[in-house]
Design an enzyme around this catalytic site. Structure first.
Site, PDB file in Angstrom:
ATOM      1  N   CYS A  54      30.944  48.839  31.160  1.00  9.54           N
ATOM      2  CA  CYS A  54      29.858  48.243  31.928  1.00  9.54           C
ATOM      3  C   CYS A  54      28.494  48.486  31.275  1.00  9.54           C
ATOM      4  O   CYS A  54      27.595  47.646  31.358  1.00  9.54           O
ATOM      5  CB  CYS A  54      29.843  48.804  33.344  1.00  9.54           C
ATOM      6  SG  CYS A  54      31.434  48.802  34.188  1.00  9.54           S
ATOM      7  N   CYS A 199      32.694  45.055  35.807  1.00 13.24           N
ATOM      8  CA  CYS A 199      33.922  44.479  36.362  1.00 13.24           C
ATOM      9  C   CYS A 199      33.682  43.077  36.910  1.00 13.24           C
ATOM     10  O   CYS A 199      32.706  42.829  37.610  1.00 13.24           O
ATOM     11  CB  CYS A 199      34.491  45.392  37.426  1.00 13.24           C
ATOM     12  SG  CYS A 199      34.912  47.035  36.779  1.00 13.24           S
ATOM     13  N   SER A 475      35.605  50.458  46.999  1.00 11.73           N
ATOM     14  CA  SER A 475      35.154  49.706  45.838  1.00 11.73           C
ATOM     15  C   SER A 475      34.820  48.280  46.259  1.00 11.73           C
ATOM     16  O   SER A 475      35.367  47.762  47.228  1.00 11.73           O
ATOM     17  CB  SER A 475      36.262  49.691  44.781  1.00 11.73           C
ATOM     18  OG  SER A 475      36.044  48.672  43.837  1.00 11.73           O
TER      19      SER A 475
END
Length: 559
Positions: A54, A199, A475
């Site tokens: 990331c 992500c 999440s």
């Protein structure tokens, strides 16, 4: 942009006058020139590292930011803060560090900006907590600042289908259920993440990037461009130019982060079906900016906002697909035209949100984007629940699931690992309510995400047949009947700490309630017997965090 010499509202303290000769000597040792020190000093505050894909691109982007600052008449000073990989930290003790890192990042950027007397700042972030940590620092320091996102990862491809890291987590559950072989898990893990970037679905990083674009703290179009796309370098250069213009105009974060712009951010998250973590992070950012915001505001805005983007984890598409359809500006344009946004909010560009969106075309039907008049759902993607289990509130993502009611017996666990082991052992059955407590901000400490558990449940085909309740977090990749941020948390005496195996829990999304079928007398009797467990950490960063952190209903801030 305004031209002419830029002022030095803060940095004169470390560069001007004979008494600052020692300070200038230190700057010269780093290669700065007298001409550099006559210009405003602009921090390039990055969370670049090699612990997560990331944040892998941020060092490169920082160079482009510095070029833009120099071109606009400023002097860049690069520095970094920590960031953790949520995916690598998931499912073990390391996840306790994740939320803590948000506040460490904010503290780090604040302290450097203060110590070096910076005139402005560009903050760069990629993984989940580095985004809100960066904007918290912008609001806290209130020096002219621009946020820059590192960008989304592209999807992987497995047997002709787009896949993300969440598919790998869910494959673990499917393997435990015996529905896929180990070879399939191995093949999936090797292709799900094809390179740098955050992500790929509308998980927490992409949610917060979208929210920040709606709030106007980054350049228009800054949320949806993939990390590997050359437009990222252009955005970085322009962000460097923009911050110098903000110094000239004395345009500051608290001019931009207002009650109305926060409402715009909430609206965007609800319309897109974003991560439940947006509640926690926007409460914290509002706190830093001195703006009144309550957990109930999220529910009220969600209840009147249509759900209009079909994105993973609840839908079909990833962030790079949204970029191909015109990106977040198209989403905001549709919401603005339909009357859901405050168009007069100021942005970092000096223009209002409506002015920045004026040239944007609403776009056509691409599958991923829907009109507010013909939404995927009549309300937004998140609901706020209250009841005798959550007097201060709890958060559930309802985007992508039709289930609105669940009643079942509690299966109570005092730590995430025990719940995961029970799921993997096939001990959780249809109808159960998995309760994971003592994982809140203080109890964890650190309020762990439960993606390993929820993904394993989904992978076993129980995603809409089992509910999960926790004072921890989820999440952005979680979907299904998952209720998190339950407040007050068990560690501070919240009702979750009173639950026992077999208690009947009722989740009712339509009435926005979460209750246990126990009388007040029974709850009072249990409360009289309850004792807080000993702290899990008595030394180090986590112990300090547990002593300072507030309730999730207040954003889990540390002061």
């Amino acid at each position: 942009m305004t031209q002419g010499p830029a002022p030095k509202p803060n940095s004169w303290q470390v560069t001007d006058g004979v008494e600052r000769a020692p300070h200038r000597s230190m700057f010269y040792a780093m290669g700065f020139t007298p001409e550099d020190l006559r210009k405003p000093l602009i921090g390039v505050a990055s969370t670049a590292n090699e612990v997560t894909p990331c944040n892998l691109s941020l060092g490169r982007l920082a160079e482009n930011v510095k070029q833009g600052i120099r071109a606009a008449g400023g002097t860049p000073i690069e520095f970094t803060a920590i960031a953790v990989s949520d995916a690598i930290a998931m499912g073990h003790e390391g996840m306790k560090a994740s939320l803590v890192s948000r506040d460490v990042i904010a503290d780090s950027f604040e302290l450097v900006a203060m110590a070096e007397a910076l005139d402005g700042m560009v903050t760069l972030a990629g993984c989940d907590k580095s985004l809100p940590g960066s904007v918290m620092a912008m609001a806290r320091t209130n020096i002219p600042s621009v946020f820059l996102y590192g960008g989304t990862i592209l999807p992987g491809n497995y047997e002709g289908q787009d896949v993300t890291i969440v598919d790998v987590f869910e494959a673990v559950g499917a393997y435990a259920a015996g529905t896929i072989p180990l070879e399939a898990v191995t093949a999936l893990e090797e292709c799900a993440c094809p390179g740098e970037g955050s992500c790929g679905g509308l998980f927490t990083a992409n949610t917060m990037a979208s929210v920040f674009e709606a709030m106007g703290v980054c350049l228009p179009g800054g949320a949806s461009v993939p990390a590997v796309d050359a437009r990222r370098e252009q955005l970085a250069f322009r962000s460097g130019e923009q911050v110098v213009d903000m110094v000239r105009e004395n345009r500051r974060p608290r001019d931009i982060i207002t009650r109305e712009s926060l409402e715009n951010g909430i609206t965007a998250a609800m319309a897109m079906g974003g991560s439940t973590n947006v509640v926690l992070h926007l409460l914290a950012i509002a706190h830093e900016a001195g703006v009144e915001l309550d957990i109930e505001d999220f529910g009220e805005i969600s209840d009147k906002t249509p759900y209009i983007t079909d994105m993973k984890p609840g839908g079909q598409y990833v962030m790079s697909d949204l970029d191909k359809a015109g990106g977040v500006p198209v989403v905001l344009k549709r919401l603005l035209d339909a009357g859901y946004l405050h168009g007069d909010c100021l942005t970092v560009t000096g223009k209002t949100l409506a002015e920045t969106l004026e040239p944007v075309k609403p776009g056509g039907g691409s599958g991923i984007l829907h009109e507010p008049s013909e939404p995927l759902g009549p309300t937004g993607g998140i609901a706020i629940l209250k009841g005798n289990l959550a007097p201060e509130g709890a958060v559930i993502k309802i985007a992508g699931t039709p289930i609105r009611h669940h009643r079942g017996p509690a299966r109570v666990f005092d730590r995430e690992e025990d719940a995961f082991d029970a799921v993997q052992a096939r001990e959780i059955v249809e109808g159960d309510v998995v309760v994971i407590r003592y994982e809140g901000p203080q109890g964890g400490p650190g309020m762990r995400e439960m993606l390993a558990v929820t993904a394993a449940i989904t992978g076993q085909g129980l995603g809409e047949k089992v509910a999960l309740l926790t004072d921890g977090r989820f999440s952005g990749g979680t979907h299904g009947l998952a209720v998190g941020h339950v407040a007050p948390e068990a560690m501070t005496g919240g009702p979750m700490g009173l639950l026992e195996d077999g208690d009947i829990i009722v989740l009712d999304v339509e009435s926005r309630e979460i209750n246990v079928e126990l009388s007040e007398a029974e709850l009072a009797e249990r409360r009289a017997r309850w004792q807080a467990p000993p702290p899990k950490h008595s030394t180090g960063a986590l112990a300090k965090y547990a002593r300072l952190v507030s309730s999730a209903s207040r954003g889990a801030v540390t002061y």
